[in-house]
Write a protein that holds these residues in place. Sequence first.
Motif, PDB file in Angstrom:
ATOM      1  N   LEU A  10       1.023  -0.970  -0.212  1.00 48.35           N
ATOM      2  CA  LEU A  10      -0.184  -0.136  -0.079  1.00 48.35           C
ATOM      3  C   LEU A  10       0.965   1.085   0.073  1.00 48.35           C
ATOM      4  CD1 LEU A  10      -2.943   1.261   0.251  1.00 48.35           C
ATOM      5  CD2 LEU A  10      -2.351   1.327   2.888  1.00 48.35           C
ATOM      6  N   LEU A  12       0.770   4.734   0.906  1.00 48.13           N
ATOM      7  CA  LEU A  12      -0.115   5.608   1.806  1.00 48.13           C
ATOM      8  C   LEU A  12       0.360   7.038   1.328  1.00 48.13           C
ATOM      9  CD1 LEU A  12      -2.441   6.261   3.463  1.00 48.13           C
ATOM     10  CD2 LEU A  12      -0.825   5.768   5.423  1.00 48.13           C
ATOM     11  N   ALA A  29      -4.050  -0.957   8.117  1.00 46.42           N
ATOM     12  CA  ALA A  29      -3.472  -1.595   7.088  1.00 46.42           C
ATOM     13  C   ALA A  29      -2.693  -2.686   7.566  1.00 46.42           C
ATOM     14  CB  ALA A  29      -2.587  -0.683   5.907  1.00 46.42           C
ATOM     15  N   LEU A  34      -1.477  -6.345   5.580  1.00 48.68           N
ATOM     16  CA  LEU A  34      -0.529  -5.912   4.468  1.00 48.68           C
ATOM     17  C   LEU A  34       0.874  -6.292   4.559  1.00 48.68           C
ATOM     18  CD1 LEU A  34      -0.292  -3.436   2.360  1.00 48.68           C
ATOM     19  CD2 LEU A  34       0.183  -2.092   4.252  1.00 48.68           C
ATOM     20  N   THR A 231       1.037  -3.193  -5.590  1.00 48.46           N
ATOM     21  CA  THR A 231       0.717  -2.189  -4.883  1.00 48.46           C
ATOM     22  C   THR A 231      -0.273  -1.396  -5.152  1.00 48.46           C
ATOM     23  OG1 THR A 231       3.201  -2.143  -3.961  1.00 48.46           O
ATOM     24  CG2 THR A 231       1.809  -0.103  -3.744  1.00 48.46           C
ATOM     25  N   ASN A 233      -2.783   2.231  -4.041  1.00 51.35           N
ATOM     26  CA  ASN A 233      -2.291   3.493  -3.372  1.00 51.35           C
ATOM     27  C   ASN A 233      -3.814   4.222  -2.676  1.00 51.35           C
ATOM     28  OD1 ASN A 233      -3.676   5.529  -5.649  1.00 51.35           O
ATOM     29  ND2 ASN A 233      -1.765   4.490  -6.663  1.00 51.35           N
ATOM     30  N   THR A 234      -3.572   4.831  -1.684  1.00 55.01           N
ATOM     31  CA  THR A 234      -4.603   5.871  -1.154  1.00 55.01           C
ATOM     32  C   THR A 234      -3.853   7.002  -0.588  1.00 55.01           C
ATOM     33  OG1 THR A 234      -6.650   5.791   0.092  1.00 55.01           O
ATOM     34  CG2 THR A 234      -4.777   4.892   1.019  1.00 55.01           C
ATOM     35  N   LEU A 241      -9.505   1.917   2.608  1.00 53.31           N
ATOM     36  CA  LEU A 241      -8.765   0.786   2.433  1.00 53.31           C
ATOM     37  C   LEU A 241      -9.829  -0.258   1.950  1.00 53.31           C
ATOM     38  CD1 LEU A 241      -6.803   0.563   5.839  1.00 53.31           C
ATOM     39  CD2 LEU A 241      -6.350   1.634   3.530  1.00 53.31           C
ATOM     40  N   LEU A 244      -7.760  -2.386  -0.821  1.00 50.84           N
ATOM     41  CA  LEU A 244      -6.583  -2.938  -0.262  1.00 50.84           C
ATOM     42  C   LEU A 244      -7.160  -4.538   0.443  1.00 50.84           C
ATOM     43  CD1 LEU A 244      -3.994  -3.450   0.793  1.00 50.84           C
ATOM     44  CD2 LEU A 244      -4.961  -2.241   3.033  1.00 50.84           C
TER      45      LEU A 244
END
Length: 256
Positions: A10, A12, A29, A34, A231, A233-234, A241, A244
Amino acid sequence: MIDRPVRIGLQLQPQHMDYATIRRTASEAEDLGLDVLFNWDHFFPLSGEPDGLHFECWTMLAAWAESTSRVEIGALVSCNSYRNPDLLADMARTVDHISGGRLILGIGSGWFERDYTEYGYEFGTAGGRLDDLATALPRIESRWSRLNPPPTRDIPVLIGGGGEKKTLRLTAKHADIWHSFSDPETLDRKLGILRDHCKDVGRDPDEIEISVMGHTENRDRMYELGARLFTINTGGPKPDLTELREFLAWRDKLNA
């Protein structure tokens, strides 16, 4: 061929939210399962309000080293231009120790001109920045061998970018992970080029983990091509999430 499990990362993005939100999202996460938590190495937002809330990369990684306990952490990617390579090696070694051996050194040559101009770095040319990266990577490796204490492990190096003559050759020589932003067709072609560079430098290409951005519509094809680190993203102001969670379920199904 090395049999690698699928891993989920992830990114972030440290923009448009306060640090309390970033820390809370990072913890959530990790609790979800994760594998790798990334930020990025910029000084200003890349989307939305250009002067919105934003935080620095490496001080944040040191904080994540303390506030998380299991996930690997790193930048996707750290800009080579912003720090002396020997200093960056020492910073990475220190975060490696703080985290108990969970740091990935993601690194690239840099591209966001505003970072350079506002913070007083010479932007130069794309080719020149790649040449600087080629000079920096051996310095980083050499500094790691001389630090006391040394890193807790051979810190994995992730190189991001798809330049076929320079970036992929640097990947063949130095990287444990190659991160590509390519679509499947382009990834397939670039993997062939990476294999050629590995042959030229005497490296087994299977030693390099293939990392891509996670997109639901092409992830199965990316998996077939050999990608194993996906991967998503956020960012702020309200990090989400949901995607995710779905990718983690997909990972668990494949790895079962």
